[in-house]
Design an enzyme around this catalytic site. Structure first.
Site, PDB file in Angstrom:
ATOM      1  N   GLY A 241       2.650   2.765  -2.443  1.00 29.99           N
ATOM      2  CA  GLY A 241       3.122   2.936  -3.759  1.00 29.99           C
ATOM      3  C   GLY A 241       2.391   4.415  -4.307  1.00 29.99           C
TER       4      GLY A 241
ATOM      5  N   GLY B 206       0.927  -1.245  -0.175  1.00 27.29           N
ATOM      6  CA  GLY B 206       0.008  -0.086  -0.040  1.00 27.29           C
ATOM      7  C   GLY B 206       0.690   1.322   0.064  1.00 27.29           C
TER       8      GLY B 206
ATOM      9  N   CYS C 149      -0.917   3.723  -6.035  1.00 29.82           N
ATOM     10  CA  CYS C 149      -1.477   2.442  -5.358  1.00 29.82           C
ATOM     11  C   CYS C 149      -2.698   2.972  -4.504  1.00 29.82           C
ATOM     12  CB  CYS C 149      -0.533   1.898  -4.284  1.00 29.82           C
ATOM     13  SG  CYS C 149      -1.288   0.923  -2.877  1.00 29.82           S
TER      14      CYS C 149
HETATM   15  N1  LIG Z   1       2.444  -3.863  -3.069  1.00 29.07           N
HETATM   16  C1  LIG Z   1       1.269  -3.401  -3.179  1.00 29.07           C
HETATM   17  O1  LIG Z   1       0.692  -2.833  -2.169  1.00 29.07           O
HETATM   18  C2  LIG Z   1       0.145  -3.988  -4.416  1.00 29.07           C
HETATM   19  C3  LIG Z   1       0.666  -4.035  -5.515  1.00 29.07           C
HETATM   20  N2  LIG Z   1      -0.048  -4.312  -6.712  1.00 29.07           N
HETATM   21  C4  LIG Z   1       0.764  -4.582  -8.014  1.00 29.07           C
HETATM   22  O2  LIG Z   1      -0.435  -4.888  -8.911  1.00 29.07           O
HETATM   23  C5  LIG Z   1       0.114  -5.984  -9.652  1.00 29.07           C
HETATM   24  C6  LIG Z   1      -1.296  -6.644 -10.019  1.00 29.07           C
HETATM   25  O3  LIG Z   1      -2.133  -6.791  -8.904  1.00 29.07           O
HETATM   26  P1  LIG Z   1      -3.444  -7.588  -8.624  1.00 29.07           P
HETATM   27  O4  LIG Z   1      -4.108  -7.733 -10.079  1.00 29.07           O
HETATM   28  O5  LIG Z   1      -4.424  -6.839  -7.703  1.00 29.07           O
HETATM   29  O6  LIG Z   1      -3.272  -9.052  -8.419  1.00 29.07           O
HETATM   30  P2  LIG Z   1      -2.263 -10.249  -8.473  1.00 29.07           P
HETATM   31  O7  LIG Z   1      -1.544 -10.122  -9.648  1.00 29.07           O
HETATM   32  O8  LIG Z   1      -1.047  -9.752  -7.024  1.00 29.07           O
HETATM   33  O9  LIG Z   1      -2.993 -11.227  -7.896  1.00 29.07           O
HETATM   34  C7  LIG Z   1      -2.477 -12.591  -7.586  1.00 29.07           C
HETATM   35  C8  LIG Z   1      -3.300 -13.579  -7.410  1.00 29.07           C
HETATM   36  O10 LIG Z   1      -3.824 -13.570  -6.190  1.00 29.07           O
HETATM   37  C9  LIG Z   1      -5.102 -13.675  -5.812  1.00 29.07           C
HETATM   38  N3  LIG Z   1      -5.740 -12.706  -4.647  1.00 29.07           N
HETATM   39  C10 LIG Z   1      -6.309 -13.089  -3.447  1.00 29.07           C
HETATM   40  N4  LIG Z   1      -6.651 -12.098  -2.941  1.00 29.07           N
HETATM   41  C11 LIG Z   1      -5.775 -10.902  -3.361  1.00 29.07           C
HETATM   42  C12 LIG Z   1      -5.779  -9.557  -3.049  1.00 29.07           C
HETATM   43  N5  LIG Z   1      -6.237  -9.156  -1.759  1.00 29.07           N
HETATM   44  N6  LIG Z   1      -5.127  -8.854  -3.739  1.00 29.07           N
HETATM   45  C13 LIG Z   1      -4.919  -9.385  -4.924  1.00 29.07           C
HETATM   46  N7  LIG Z   1      -4.903 -10.592  -5.523  1.00 29.07           N
HETATM   47  C14 LIG Z   1      -5.230 -11.292  -4.797  1.00 29.07           C
HETATM   48  C15 LIG Z   1      -5.678 -13.179  -7.305  1.00 29.07           C
HETATM   49  O11 LIG Z   1      -6.938 -13.798  -7.647  1.00 29.07           O
HETATM   50  P3  LIG Z   1      -8.280 -12.923  -7.585  1.00 29.07           P
HETATM   51  O12 LIG Z   1      -7.845 -11.873  -8.581  1.00 29.07           O
HETATM   52  O13 LIG Z   1      -9.497 -13.999  -8.017  1.00 29.07           O
HETATM   53  O14 LIG Z   1      -8.695 -12.567  -6.381  1.00 29.07           O
HETATM   54  C16 LIG Z   1      -4.833 -13.774  -7.958  1.00 29.07           C
HETATM   55  O15 LIG Z   1      -4.867 -14.857  -8.586  1.00 29.07           O
HETATM   56  C17 LIG Z   1       0.724  -7.176  -8.697  1.00 29.07           C
HETATM   57  O16 LIG Z   1       1.453  -8.063  -9.187  1.00 29.07           O
HETATM   58  C18 LIG Z   1       1.446  -6.055  -7.940  1.00 29.07           C
HETATM   59  O17 LIG Z   1       2.838  -5.597  -8.821  1.00 29.07           O
HETATM   60  C19 LIG Z   1      -1.324  -4.407  -6.532  1.00 29.07           C
HETATM   61  C20 LIG Z   1      -1.962  -4.200  -5.193  1.00 29.07           C
HETATM   62  C21 LIG Z   1      -1.235  -3.732  -4.106  1.00 29.07           C
HETATM   63  N1  LIG Z   2      -1.629  -1.140  -4.289  1.00 30.66           N
HETATM   64  C1  LIG Z   2      -0.866  -1.207  -5.767  1.00 30.66           C
HETATM   65  N2  LIG Z   2       0.291  -0.874  -5.698  1.00 30.66           N
HETATM   66  C2  LIG Z   2       0.840  -0.966  -6.931  1.00 30.66           C
HETATM   67  C3  LIG Z   2       0.191  -1.099  -7.971  1.00 30.66           C
HETATM   68  N3  LIG Z   2       1.057  -1.114  -9.186  1.00 30.66           N
HETATM   69  C4  LIG Z   2       2.166  -0.933  -8.631  1.00 30.66           C
HETATM   70  N4  LIG Z   2       2.206  -0.977  -7.252  1.00 30.66           N
HETATM   71  C5  LIG Z   2       3.295  -1.006  -6.298  1.00 30.66           C
HETATM   72  O1  LIG Z   2       3.913   0.240  -6.017  1.00 30.66           O
HETATM   73  C6  LIG Z   2       5.457  -0.205  -6.257  1.00 30.66           C
HETATM   74  C7  LIG Z   2       5.956   0.992  -6.664  1.00 30.66           C
HETATM   75  O2  LIG Z   2       5.800   2.149  -5.764  1.00 30.66           O
HETATM   76  P1  LIG Z   2       6.439   3.932  -6.194  1.00 30.66           P
HETATM   77  O3  LIG Z   2       6.017   4.528  -4.663  1.00 30.66           O
HETATM   78  O4  LIG Z   2       7.776   3.614  -5.980  1.00 30.66           O
HETATM   79  O5  LIG Z   2       5.674   4.177  -7.297  1.00 30.66           O
HETATM   80  C8  LIG Z   2       5.444  -1.184  -7.392  1.00 30.66           C
HETATM   81  O6  LIG Z   2       6.727  -1.890  -7.165  1.00 30.66           O
HETATM   82  C9  LIG Z   2       4.268  -1.949  -6.773  1.00 30.66           C
HETATM   83  O7  LIG Z   2       4.766  -2.764  -5.737  1.00 30.66           O
HETATM   84  C10 LIG Z   2      -1.282  -0.861  -8.039  1.00 30.66           C
HETATM   85  O8  LIG Z   2      -2.045  -0.778  -8.960  1.00 30.66           O
HETATM   86  N5  LIG Z   2      -1.911  -1.067  -6.975  1.00 30.66           N
END
Ligand SMILES: NC(=O)C1=CN([C@@H]2O[C@H](COP(=O)(O)OP(=O)(O)OC[C@H]3O[C@@H](n4cnc5c(N)ncnc54)[C@H](OP(=O)(O)O)[C@@H]3O)[C@@H](O)[C@H]2O)C=CC1
Ligand SMILES: Nc1nc2c(ncn2[C@@H]2O[C@H](COP(=O)(O)O)[C@@H](O)[C@H]2O)c(=O)[nH]1
Ligand SMILES: [K+]
Length: 346
Positions: free
Chosen positions: A182, A180, A185
């Site tokens: 980012g 969270g 994000c």
């Molecule tokens: N660092 C952070 O705080 C975050 C980073 N991201 C970034 O965005 C990219 C795409 O994210 P996103 O498409 O949301 O999911 P992911 O690509 O991370 O999804 C991975 C798998 O986890 C399952 N899953 C279960 N619970 C969750 C949950 N709470 N959030 C996400 N997936 C879950 C999803 O299934 P299903 O979709 O069916 O639930 C999916 O099969 C991530 O790879 C990451 O780089 C995204 C959100 C937070």
């Molecule tokens: N919750 C979300 N996090 C995301 C998403 N896309 C990327 N990211 C995360 O942010 C960092 C980069 O952070 P920054 O502050 O340097 O810009 C990246 O590596 C992911 O882990 C998103 O859509 N939702």
């Protein structure tokens, strides 16, 4: 329900206290690091800053530009097989490149295909999911480690010590930390879930280091000072998205808005990213990322000079001749204000 009373910190809550130093110039500081990874046994040397595996920043062009200063790149996962094979097969010796993927069956099938064709050239992977707390994720790391003993595995994201330990024990060489924080994000807004990033770094680094593992602080750095604080807090690598966005080397086109050149940047879980790669947002979920238009910043080289210069300077303020010494020499002081914004925010 429980309430944890300990105060948790973000970058904005602290400054690094200066210490006596024998360094007479910032040029004397070595900001590269050397690691031998716990599981893969591979050796690494470089400046441990990693471009995020977002489709705007984790590009081949960014990687090539960052190679010059020995920074690393986590390539985004949307390149096709041929492009990845060609890129990895032509990789210079000292370049650090992470092949990124999620944990779906399609991700694994593609990885196997690319490994078959570019095998020895792919030394490091970044297993990146939003929620690193699921059993499916932990099981995936276990089986990947079993299948590829010599692969350096970075995996996340998590924010707590016990999950960091589980991943290190399960086969991760580097645990990616951050839920969270980012710049694009919206997870905290959409779910109420998260953890202040500096405390997450401090706690996860402590847990990983206790077992011989490493961490990569991922997300939330908005200035070179934040990057210095992340290293000061114990991060072994720092991953950057927003700070590297808006450059020539990024994916995406230049746009002109009221005579100002802009570039688009968005989260990988934003509506626009899901439309691009998954045909839309699945009906049972919400987007957890946003899209922004940011000022165009030219070649990334200039930004890198600021970034690396800032980190070198931080090292001289605490007398760290090498980046390795920065965390040992860091004392954070809590502050209620850190910037004078009388003439604006920059
Ligand atoms: N660092 C952070 O705080 C975050 C980073 N991201 C970034 O965005 C990219 C795409 O994210 P996103 O498409 O949301 O999911 P992911 O690509 O991370 O999804 C991975 C798998 O986890 C399952 N899953 C279960 N619970 C969750 C949950 N709470 N959030 C996400 N997936 C879950 C999803 O299934 P299903 O979709 O069916 O639930 C999916 O099969 C991530 O790879 C990451 O780089 C995204 C959100 C937070
Ligand atoms: N919750 C979300 N996090 C995301 C998403 N896309 C990327 N990211 C995360 O942010 C960092 C980069 O952070 P920054 O502050 O340097 O810009 C990246 O590596 C992911 O882990 C998103 O859509 N939702
Ligand atoms: K990422």
């Amino acid at each position: 329900m429980r309430i944890e009373q300990d105060l948790k910190l973000d970058f904005k809550d602290v400054l690094i206290r200066p210490k006596r130093s024998t360094l007479s110039s910032r040029s004397e500081v070595d900001i590269s690091r050397e690691y031998t990874f716990l599981h893969s046994g591979r050796k690494y040397r470089g400046v441990p800053i990693v471009a995020a595996n977002m489709d705007v920043t984790g590009t081949f062009e960014m990687a090539t530009a960052l190679d010059k200063q020995m920074l690393a790149t986590a390539l985004h996962k949307h390149y096709d097989d041929d492009a990845l094979v060609a890129h990895f097969s032509a990789l210079p010796d000292n370049a650090t490149r992470f092949y990124s993927m999620g944990i779906g069956a399609a991700d694994m099938a593609k990885f196997r295909r690319v490994m078959e064709r570019a095998g020895p050239a792919i030394k490091s992977v970044c297993i990146d999911v939003a929620n690193g707390y699921t059993k499916a994720f932990v099981d995936f790391i276990h089986s990947l480690r079993e299948a590829y003993p010599a692969l350096t595995i970075m995996a996340g994201n998590v924010v707590t010590g016990e999950m960091t330990e589980e991943l290190v024990l399960g086969g991760a060489d580097i645990v990616k930390v951050g839920i969270g924080p980012g710049s694009v994000c919206t997870t905290r807004k959409m779910t109420g879930v998260g953890y202040p990033q500096l405390s997450a770094i401090i706690e996860c680094a402590d847990a990983a280091h206790g077992l011989g593992g490493l961490i990569c602080a991922d997300g939330g750095c908005t200035t070179p000072g934040d990057v210095a604080k992340a290293f000061g807090g114990g991060a072994d690598f720092v991953m950057l998205g927003g700070m590297l966005a808006g450059h020539d080397e990024c994916g995406g086109q230049l746009e002109e808005v009221d005579g100002v050149r802009k570039m688009r940047f968005y989260g990988m879980s934003s509506r626009i990213a899901m439309q691009k790669y998954a045909g839309g947002v699945a009906e049972y979920r919400a987007s957890e990322g946003k899209e922004v238009l940011i000022d165009y910043r030219g070649p990334v080289e200039n930004t890198l000079q600021d970034l690396l210069g800032g980190v070198r300077s931080a090292c001289t303020y605490v007398g760290a001749r090498k980046l390795k010494e920065l965390s040992k020499r860091t004392t954070f002081i809590r502050v209620s204000q850190q910037l004078n914004e009388v003439f604006g925010k920059s």
